[in-house]
Design an enzyme around this catalytic site. Structure first.
Site, PDB file in Angstrom:
ATOM      1  N   GLY A 214      42.181  35.961  38.498  1.00 53.18           N
ATOM      2  CA  GLY A 214      42.245  36.901  38.818  1.00 53.18           C
ATOM      3  C   GLY A 214      41.173  37.493  39.356  1.00 53.18           C
ATOM      4  O   GLY A 214      40.362  37.764  38.789  1.00 53.18           O
ATOM      5  N   THR A 215      40.465  37.784  40.707  1.00 54.57           N
ATOM      6  CA  THR A 215      39.051  37.840  41.709  1.00 54.57           C
ATOM      7  C   THR A 215      39.502  38.798  42.564  1.00 54.57           C
ATOM      8  O   THR A 215      40.591  39.035  42.865  1.00 54.57           O
ATOM      9  CB  THR A 215      39.102  36.340  42.157  1.00 54.57           C
ATOM     10  OG1 THR A 215      38.858  35.322  40.970  1.00 54.57           O
ATOM     11  CG2 THR A 215      37.709  36.432  42.932  1.00 54.57           C
ATOM     12  N   VAL A 216      38.383  39.221  43.122  1.00 56.41           N
ATOM     13  CA  VAL A 216      38.429  40.073  44.299  1.00 56.41           C
ATOM     14  C   VAL A 216      37.689  39.518  45.289  1.00 56.41           C
ATOM     15  O   VAL A 216      36.548  38.951  44.969  1.00 56.41           O
ATOM     16  CB  VAL A 216      38.052  41.612  43.964  1.00 56.41           C
ATOM     17  CG1 VAL A 216      39.068  42.310  43.096  1.00 56.41           C
ATOM     18  CG2 VAL A 216      36.359  41.831  43.395  1.00 56.41           C
TER      19      VAL A 216
ATOM     20  N   SER B 264      34.603  38.235  40.090  1.00 57.34           N
ATOM     21  CA  SER B 264      35.783  38.169  39.195  1.00 57.34           C
ATOM     22  C   SER B 264      35.518  37.923  37.823  1.00 57.34           C
ATOM     23  O   SER B 264      34.333  37.859  37.364  1.00 57.34           O
ATOM     24  CB  SER B 264      36.386  36.363  39.383  1.00 57.34           C
ATOM     25  OG  SER B 264      37.351  36.484  38.731  1.00 57.34           O
TER      26      SER B 264
ATOM     27  N   MET C 168      41.064  34.979  47.446  1.00 49.54           N
ATOM     28  CA  MET C 168      40.761  34.745  46.158  1.00 49.54           C
ATOM     29  C   MET C 168      42.165  34.198  45.209  1.00 49.54           C
ATOM     30  O   MET C 168      43.104  34.296  46.009  1.00 49.54           O
ATOM     31  CB  MET C 168      40.818  36.509  45.697  1.00 49.54           C
ATOM     32  CG  MET C 168      41.825  37.188  45.872  1.00 49.54           C
ATOM     33  SD  MET C 168      41.430  39.237  45.516  1.00 49.54           S
ATOM     34  CE  MET C 168      41.014  39.729  47.013  1.00 49.54           C
TER      35      MET C 168
END
Length: 537
Positions: free
Chosen positions: A355-357, A374, A437
């Protein structure tokens, strides 16, 4: 007007490449992209834009990152590429022995045990101090504004938010998790697309980080609150762990792939997995993208690279194999010889014997940033430090509790890290930043995007829009619904365990900015699988 669902789009649409010259910011949230571009318009550079965007994303996409997460960056400025590792270590007070004595035989996903030192705020400060033009207080203003005054949720964000809350309601039962629910499901209600969400604690924390250049977070009142919270609920992280942390400038690693240098952050990040796979395929000719031979060889290469990554990648000083050996041409050729006509079950090799940008920014002066941040596994640990909006990461879940494993848990050690920014150069010229990502999808996304660009000549938007595959484990491969059926059938005939899905959320979310070295024109692509947007002028 009749009511309509924010997540139902019955007709296909197409995005085109975005062009600009003076500045460009590409990321998964339109508000964050605009926040970054505003910094360039105010006289800042691509580095200021990256910090503003990253900070804003902790507010407008908390389903993927937060103030309590980690970050990595590749920064191109003055004709040189710089790498920043802002991933935090395990607390000094934790150990395999202590966990096993407490009956813990596998690192948990949630709660305080997998919480490691957050590195993201240190990345903002370090980048600002070294390369920024604007004061950090100015750069953080958009994020503070959205946290204090609120913003409307975008569709994909709302979908992931709802899934996250529903999942946490099933698994998070202790008192320590109440702060998370109060923050992200206030009054028991999950915000929907178009609803306004705000967090005053988040706003005040960002103000303190800006005013003190991070000191409040690592050595001041915010560190005290994290320490107090951890002690109250039996966690390991302490103020001393925060105070001792500093981000690290590192030399990026690369392989040359068909005339282009592909750059990643060195371990403890998993960028080396993408490079190993590219290193195996560098001498192969690929005549068509939608060809079973292309898919098969890509999948087999990434399987072999992941087998090595899982066994060897951790903090560099703890690796039993060197980065140089793992990326050597000889080892790449040795692993390539294992790729045959049938799908294999991967095993690690011996490199010494053989779950990361995500966001991209660029300005009119040639500065460019590839930045990733993240909390891990969506919302992270399920913990928010009361009154602060600090959502803590669960990055320690990746540690092994086998003392003989390279990535074994140790106090003060950084774990195998999934988040990886990428960068492309040719000769002495920068082509630009790219990234995809999404947990262990990231090296797979990097491989596919790089090959889409170099082997198949796709523009940055098409390179991101192209159908994706995802290796899961053993011979199991997940295909997006847009992969042609004849490819799926042919891969099955080669022994792959093929599964098709109409849900694209697990295939990663990417951004690309390429710069023409002659004209300086910027060409950007953004992810169609999320709420991605490019701000440009």
């Amino acid at each position: 007007m009749k009511n309509s669902s924010a997540n139902q789009y019955p007709y296909s649409s197409r995005r085109t490449v975005t062009y600009g010259h003076n500045g460009m910011v590409a990321t998964s949230q339109p508000l964050a992209s605009q926040a970054g571009l505003d910094m360039i318009k105010k006289g800042g550079n691509a580095i200021d834009a990256a910090i503003a965007t990253a900070a804003c994303l902790t507010v407008v996409e908390p389903t993927s990152n937060g103030i309590g997460g980690d970050a990595f960056a590749l920064v191109w400025t003055k004709n040189k590429l710089h790498g920043l590792n802002a991933s935090g270590p395990a607390p000094q007070g934790i150990s395999i022995e202590k966990l096993k004595k407490a009956g813990i035989n596998e690192m948990p996903k949630f709660g305080l045990t997998p919480v490691t030192v957050p590195g993201a705020p240190s990345a903002w400060v370090e980048l600002s101090e070294k390369f920024g033009k604007l004061p950090l207080t100015e750069v953080l203003k958009p994020a503070i504004n959205y946290a204090r005054n609120g913003f409307p949720l975008s569709p994909t964000l709302a979908y992931n938010w709802e899934k996250g809350v529903e999942n946490f309601r099933k698994v998070l039962k202790g008192e320590e998790f109440q702060g998370w629910f109060e923050t992200f499901a206030p009054d028991g209600r999950i915000p929907k697309a178009g609803d306004i969400w705000k967090s005053e604690g988040h706003a005040r924390t960002l103000e303190l980080i800006g005013e003190t250049k991070g000191e409040a977070f690592y050595r001041g009142e915010l560190a005290d609150k994290i320490d107090e919270f951890s002690k109250k609920f039996g966690g390991f992280i302490r103020k001393e762990d925060l105070g001792a942390f500093r981000p690290e400038w590192v030399d990026p690693i690369s392989v040359n792939y068909k005339g282009y240098d592909v750059w990643e952050i060195p371990p403890n990040g998993q960028g080396i997995v993408a490079l190993m796979a590219l290193n195996m395929l560098k001498n192969d000719e690929f005549n068509a993208r939608e060809d079973v031979d292309t898919y098969h060889k890509q999948i087999e290469a990434i399987k072999l690279a992941f087998a090595d990554g899982e066994k060897y990648v951790t903090e560099k000083g703890s690796m039993s194999q060197s980065v140089e050996n793992m990326l050597s041409e000889a080892y790449g050729e040795k692993r390539r010889h294992l790729i045959a006509e049938e799908a294999l079950t991967p095993e690690a090799g011996e490199p010494d014997a053989g779950g990361t940008v995500y966001l991209s920014t660029a300005d009119g002066d040639g500065n460019m940033v590839s930045f990733i941040q993240s909390n891990y596994m969506g919302f992270g640990s399920g913990l928010v430090v009361p009154g602060t909006g600090i959502s803590l990461q669960n990055r320690g879940h990746n540690f092994s509790l086998d003392p003989e494993h390279d990535n074994a848990l140790e106090s003060g050690k950084r774990t195998y890290h999934t988040i990886i920014p990428g960068f492309l150069t040719k000769g002495k010229e920068a082509i630009g930043p790219f990234g995809v990502m999404g947990g262990f999808m990231q090296p797979q996304g990097h491989l596919q995007v790089v090959m889409n660009t170099i082997d198949f000549g796709l523009n940055p938007q098409a390179a991101l829009d192209a159908p994706r595959w995802q290796w899961m484990k053993d011979k199991q491969v997940l295909l997006e619904h847009s992969v042609p059926n004849f490819i799926a059938q042919a891969l099955s005939a080669k022994g792959h365990d093929i599964q098709l899905t109409h849900m694209s959320g697990s295939f990663g979310r990417g951004q690309i900015i390429w710069r023409d070295p002659v004209t300086g024109v910027l060409a950007g692509g953004t992810e169609s699988r999320t709420d991605g947007a490019i701000a440009v002028y």
